[in-house]
Design a protein around this motif. Structure first.
Motif, PDB file in Angstrom:
ATOM      1  N   HIS A  42       0.823  -1.211   0.000  1.00 57.42           N
ATOM      2  CA  HIS A  42       0.000   0.000   0.000  1.00 57.42           C
ATOM      3  C   HIS A  42       0.857   1.261   0.000  1.00 57.42           C
ATOM      4  N   SER A  43       0.300   2.330  -0.542  1.00 55.91           N
ATOM      5  CA  SER A  43       0.892   3.663  -0.414  1.00 55.91           C
ATOM      6  C   SER A  43       0.204   4.358   0.766  1.00 55.91           C
TER       7      SER A  43
ATOM      8  N   THR B   7       4.778   5.841   1.781  1.00 52.32           N
ATOM      9  CA  THR B   7       5.405   4.550   1.505  1.00 52.32           C
ATOM     10  C   THR B   7       5.335   4.228   0.006  1.00 52.32           C
ATOM     11  N   PRO B   8       6.387   3.606  -0.548  1.00 54.41           N
ATOM     12  CA  PRO B   8       6.422   3.295  -1.988  1.00 54.41           C
ATOM     13  C   PRO B   8       5.629   2.027  -2.292  1.00 54.41           C
ATOM     14  N   GLY B   9       4.312   2.138  -2.268  1.00 47.41           N
ATOM     15  CA  GLY B   9       3.461   0.971  -2.447  1.00 47.41           C
ATOM     16  C   GLY B   9       3.433   0.452  -3.863  1.00 47.41           C
TER      17      GLY B   9
ATOM     18  N   LEU C 163       5.281 -12.709  -4.668  1.00 46.99           N
ATOM     19  CA  LEU C 163       4.504 -11.690  -3.957  1.00 46.99           C
ATOM     20  C   LEU C 163       5.368 -10.912  -2.978  1.00 46.99           C
ATOM     21  N   SER C 164       6.475 -10.401  -3.425  1.00 44.85           N
ATOM     22  CA  SER C 164       7.405  -9.729  -2.519  1.00 44.85           C
ATOM     23  C   SER C 164       6.756  -8.656  -1.642  1.00 44.85           C
ATOM     24  N   PRO C 165       6.019  -7.675  -2.211  1.00 45.54           N
ATOM     25  CA  PRO C 165       5.421  -6.662  -1.339  1.00 45.54           C
ATOM     26  C   PRO C 165       4.405  -7.250  -0.374  1.00 45.54           C
TER      27      PRO C 165
ATOM     28  N   PRO D  13      -0.549   1.968 -10.630  1.00 42.44           N
ATOM     29  CA  PRO D  13       0.620   1.443  -9.927  1.00 42.44           C
ATOM     30  C   PRO D  13       1.264   2.522  -9.068  1.00 42.44           C
ATOM     31  N   GLY D  14       1.779   2.098  -7.909  1.00 39.03           N
ATOM     32  CA  GLY D  14       2.488   3.008  -7.037  1.00 39.03           C
ATOM     33  C   GLY D  14       3.975   3.022  -7.351  1.00 39.03           C
ATOM     34  N   ARG D  15       4.731   3.737  -6.536  1.00 38.96           N
ATOM     35  CA  ARG D  15       6.175   3.856  -6.776  1.00 38.96           C
ATOM     36  C   ARG D  15       6.895   2.525  -6.625  1.00 38.96           C
TER      37      ARG D  15
END
Length: 276
Positions: A25-26, A35-37, A108-110, A237-239
């Motif tokens: 999540h951002s 946060t770079p979600g 699924l790293s994040p 998409p987030g960062r």
């Protein structure tokens, strides 16, 4: 773990802790940190009818990941928030054979770091949200009590049985459910009125990807009546976005990956209440 600690002449700041893990999540944290979600949930929040006030309500966030929606409930005045998710890869409702921690982390790293992110944000925000390791299928009044509002985001397509997942939420819900989930743009265009879902398992972290009509029909099958539903929109998409590995890289898979990288993932939302 404190946000800034001194050990042997070194310190760990909130910014360093945020940078040290992958984020799903951002989230906006103190000190101007975002946060770079993998997904831009801050922009997503502006596209869904999240209640402006949850004053005094008991709320449930199903599949909380880094806790964005749970913390938003708290920010909007919820008296109590329960956030549930799974950390143990062996307990995930995953298609195909059981996968090792290493395989799951590669795919699924994040998401694998979701509890770390939740803990960092929880401490930074001074939050009182309660996190519990529970599957949606396990929800029952005896185990978690009852709730005035529930949110489930981008989860149904990961469930072997999304109807059973929604029915479990209905068992503990006295008020309204807000669901936001991914839908298939291709099947929504090809079948605008017919409920159709694509079976993704076992070479993917998904079970079913529904078109807009099928997504909306699921709620009635689970004992809900729809109060309102919205037009599809893209969750950008987030960062921290990175393209997921593909087991089959045909033309449509490559095209879909490029679309996601540029536009995001097509989603829709539904507000629903349990049928009387």
């Amino acid at each position: 773990m404190p946000l800034a600690r001194a050990t042997a002449g070194t310190s760990t700041t909130l910014a360093e802790r945020v940078a040290d893990i992958a984020w799903y999540h951002s989230l906006r944290l103190p000190g101007g940190i975002v946060t770079p979600g993998e997904h831009d949930t801050l922009a997503e929040l502006e596209r869904v009818p999240f209640p402006p006030s949850l004053e005094g309500r008991r709320c449930l966030d199903v599949g909380t990941a880094n806790g964005f929606w749970a913390f938003e409930m708290e920010r909007r005045g919820a008296a109590e928030v329960l956030a549930i998710d799974l950390c143990d890869p062996a307990r995930l409702d995953w298609p195909g054979r059981p996968k090792s921690d290493e395989e799951m982390r590669a795919i699924l790293s994040p998401a694998m770091a979701r509890r770390d992110g939740f803990d960092i944000a929880h401490e930074a925000l001074g939050s009182g949200v309660e996190w519990r390791e529970l599957s949606v299928y396990e929800l029952s009044p005896a185990l978690v009590g009852r709730f005035d509002f529930a949110f489930v985001g981008s989860l149904l397509l990961h469930l072997r049985d999304p109807v059973a997942g929604l029915a479990a939420i209905r068992r503990v819900l006295d008020g309204e459910l807000l669901s936001v989930d991914a839908i298939s743009p291709r099947m929504t265009l090809l079948h605008p009125t017919r409920p159709v879902a694509r079976f993704e398992a076992p070479g993917s972290p998904l079970w079913w990807v529904a078109n807009l009509t099928a997504y909306r029909r699921i709620f009635g099958a689970a004992g809900f009546e729809i109060v309102a539903s919205g037009r599809p929109f893209f969750v950008r998409p987030g960062r921290g976005y990175r393209a997921a590995p593909q087991t089959r890289r045909g033309f449509y898979a490559r095209l879909r990956e490029r679309l996601v990288a540029r536009q995001g993932v097509l989603h829709a939302w539904v507000r629903a209440r349990a049928m009387p």
